[in-house]
Design an enzyme around this catalytic site. Structure first.
Site, PDB file in Angstrom:
ATOM      1  N   TYR A   1       0.486 -37.961  69.261  1.00  0.00           N
ATOM      2  CA  TYR A   1      -0.819 -37.914  69.920  1.00  0.00           C
ATOM      3  C   TYR A   1      -1.275 -36.479  70.177  1.00  0.00           C
ATOM      4  CZ  TYR A   1      -0.087 -42.934  70.973  1.00  0.00           C
ATOM      5  OH  TYR A   1       0.139 -44.287  70.891  1.00  0.00           O
TER       6      TYR A   1
ATOM      7  N   LYS B   1      13.318 -41.875  64.657  1.00  0.00           N
ATOM      8  CA  LYS B   1      12.986 -42.434  63.344  1.00  0.00           C
ATOM      9  C   LYS B   1      13.304 -41.368  62.306  1.00  0.00           C
ATOM     10  CE  LYS B   1      11.737 -45.663  60.709  1.00  0.00           C
ATOM     11  NZ  LYS B   1      12.559 -46.864  60.556  1.00  0.00           N
TER      12      LYS B   1
ATOM     13  N   ASP C   1      12.943 -49.082  65.237  1.00  0.00           N
ATOM     14  CA  ASP C   1      12.913 -50.490  64.826  1.00  0.00           C
ATOM     15  C   ASP C   1      14.053 -51.264  65.470  1.00  0.00           C
ATOM     16  OD1 ASP C   1      13.961 -48.493  63.222  1.00  0.00           O
ATOM     17  OD2 ASP C   1      13.672 -49.521  61.327  1.00  0.00           O
TER      18      ASP C   1
ATOM     19  N   ASP D   1       4.862 -45.529  73.822  1.00  0.00           N
ATOM     20  CA  ASP D   1       3.633 -46.281  74.119  1.00  0.00           C
ATOM     21  C   ASP D   1       3.825 -47.741  73.703  1.00  0.00           C
ATOM     22  OD1 ASP D   1       1.043 -46.740  74.890  1.00  0.00           O
ATOM     23  OD2 ASP D   1       0.103 -45.717  73.196  1.00  0.00           O
TER      24      ASP D   1
ATOM     25  N   ASP E   1       4.815 -51.309  76.254  1.00  0.00           N
ATOM     26  CA  ASP E   1       4.034 -52.555  76.282  1.00  0.00           C
ATOM     27  C   ASP E   1       4.938 -53.753  76.007  1.00  0.00           C
ATOM     28  OD1 ASP E   1       1.614 -51.185  76.683  1.00  0.00           O
ATOM     29  OD2 ASP E   1       0.533 -52.546  75.339  1.00  0.00           O
TER      30      ASP E   1
END
Ligand SMILES: NC(=O)c1ccc[n+]([C@@H]2O[C@H](COP(=O)([O-])OP(=O)(O)OC[C@H]3O[C@@H](n4cnc5c(N)ncnc54)[C@H](O)[C@@H]3O)[C@@H](O)[C@H]2O)c1
Length: 359
Positions: free
Chosen positions: A141, A194, A227, A251, A255
């Site tokens: 971001y 990752k 993942d 982020d 959630d």
């Protein structure tokens, strides 16, 4: 009893249910303050957001950051409304504050509450409690990239969106996560990566994690691909304590965490500038929920939980604990909004929270 400590709080309800939950949170906080006599909050509310944008072409006042700078904290609702592109509303207000005030640590606890059914069967008989620490200043971001090849014509445009990982940015969020882990019963930090696919930024992330970990030999560590971590959230959440992740990964994972705890409407967060150079900002994790905005159905618990994080940050941990106890008493009594399978309105839950604080 006279108030012993006063704090100046900027309220920015912004859009949709953000307005409803900030109004609820303010009422609960004021009731807590009045009942305690230990502190008082001097509120100033700012009507920035998508309506302000429609009137002025800006998401916040031009001198907004200068005005906000002198507050002790910012209490934020949610930004975004149909008609204004989400990247305009987000960058024009929420990210403008986070980036310019260097609110680099985003703390998002995943809390399981009594009386709330989790979609996880395990939650019925296992103690689950973890916190996602999100790098909040760079990563995916960072806002780096461009779309300037539109001259190639329709169907041929190219967009570049780069992620930025700096050693300083990685190190400070990782030290923050390790320090937090030391305050918890389970001293463990899980780093989300990752680096198998992203061989530059994420490899730097992993190297810094290993280096910082050496300074915390008393803290258990693991490095898990994002993942695999999403599966761990569902299958083995009891293994988690502090999960540190990049801006985008955290982020998404937070959630998922709040959905596992029962609803996105429950999740609280703190955007911190740990050095105290700027006011920190406290907000529910959820967005402006245009589908239920204005109907009095929004769950205010995420916003009230964020208020508890704000009290902690202001040096009032005892008051934060009282607020958490009020939240738990309310959900345990079955006073739940529709997202949790109940029938209570925002107002009903707010009243129950205030009653619980008085009780
Ligand atoms: N921090 C922020 O300000 C923030 C975060 C996420 C999304 N957004 C913005 O919000 C707008 C809507 O986005 P979205 O629909 O993807 O996410 P959202 O979080 O607004 O809503 C997702 C779902 O969760 C429900 N929900 C959210 N908050 C709730 C609450 N307090 N009580 C009960 N149910 C609740 C909504 O009704 C919806 O079904 C967009 O403009 C988006 O850009 C802002």
């Amino acid at each position: 009893m006279s108030a012993t400590q006063r704090f100046r709080i900027a309220a920015i309800p912004a859009d949709g249910v953000g307005r409803e939950v900030v109004a609820a949170g303010r009422k609960v906080l004021d009731a807590l303050a009045a009942g305690s006599g230990a502190f008082a909050l001097d509120w100033q509310e700012f009507g920035w957001g998508c309506e302000y944008y429609a009137r002025t072409g800006r998401m916040m006042a031009e001198d907004g950051l200068t005005v906000l700078k002198d507050f002790d904290a910012i209490y934020f609702g949610a930004v975004g409304w149909p008609g204004v592109p989400d990247h305009i509303s987000l960058w024009g207000l929420r990210l403008a504050i986070c980036q310019n005030f260097d609110l680099w640590a985003n703390v998002r606890p995943v809390r399981f509450l009594p009386g709330v059914r989790s979609p996880l069967r395990k939650a019925d008989h296992t103690e689950l409690d973890w916190v996602v620490v999100r790098e909040n200043s760079e990563g995916e971001y960072a806002g780096l990239g461009g779309r300037n090849l539109s001259g190639r014509g329709p169907g041929h445009e190219v967009a570049v969106q780069s992620a930025l990982f700096t050693e300083v940015g990685c190190e400070r969020i990782m030290r923050f996560a390790f320090d937090l882990a030391r305050t918890r019963i389970r001293r463990k930090v899980s780093s989300v990566t990752k680096s198998n696919a992203q061989q530059y930024g994420m490899v730097l992330w992993d190297e810094v994690f290993r280096r910082v970990a050496r300074d915390y030999p008393d803290v258990e560590t693991e490095s898990v691909l994002v993942d695999a971590m999403s599966a761990t959230f569902v299958l083995h959440p009891e293994d988690l304590s502090v999960v540190v992740a990049s801006n985008l990964h955290a982020d998404i994972l937070s959630d998922l965490g709040s959905a596992l705890a029962g609803s996105l409407g429950l999740a609280a967060s703190a955007n911190l500038n740990p050095e105290g150079r700027f006011p920190s900002m406290f907000e529910p994790v959820h967005g402006s929920a245009p589908d239920i905005a204005g109907l009095g159905l929004a769950n205010p618990i995420g916003a009230v939980g964020s208020a508890a994080l704000m009290l902690d940050h202001l040096g009032l941990p005892g008051q934060a604990t009282r607020l958490h106890a009020g939240i738990e008493a309310t959900t345990a009594a079955g006073i739940l909004t529709r997202d949790l399978g109940g029938t209570a309105s925002t107002e009903d839950v707010t009243k129950a929270l205030i009653d619980a604080l008085r009780g």
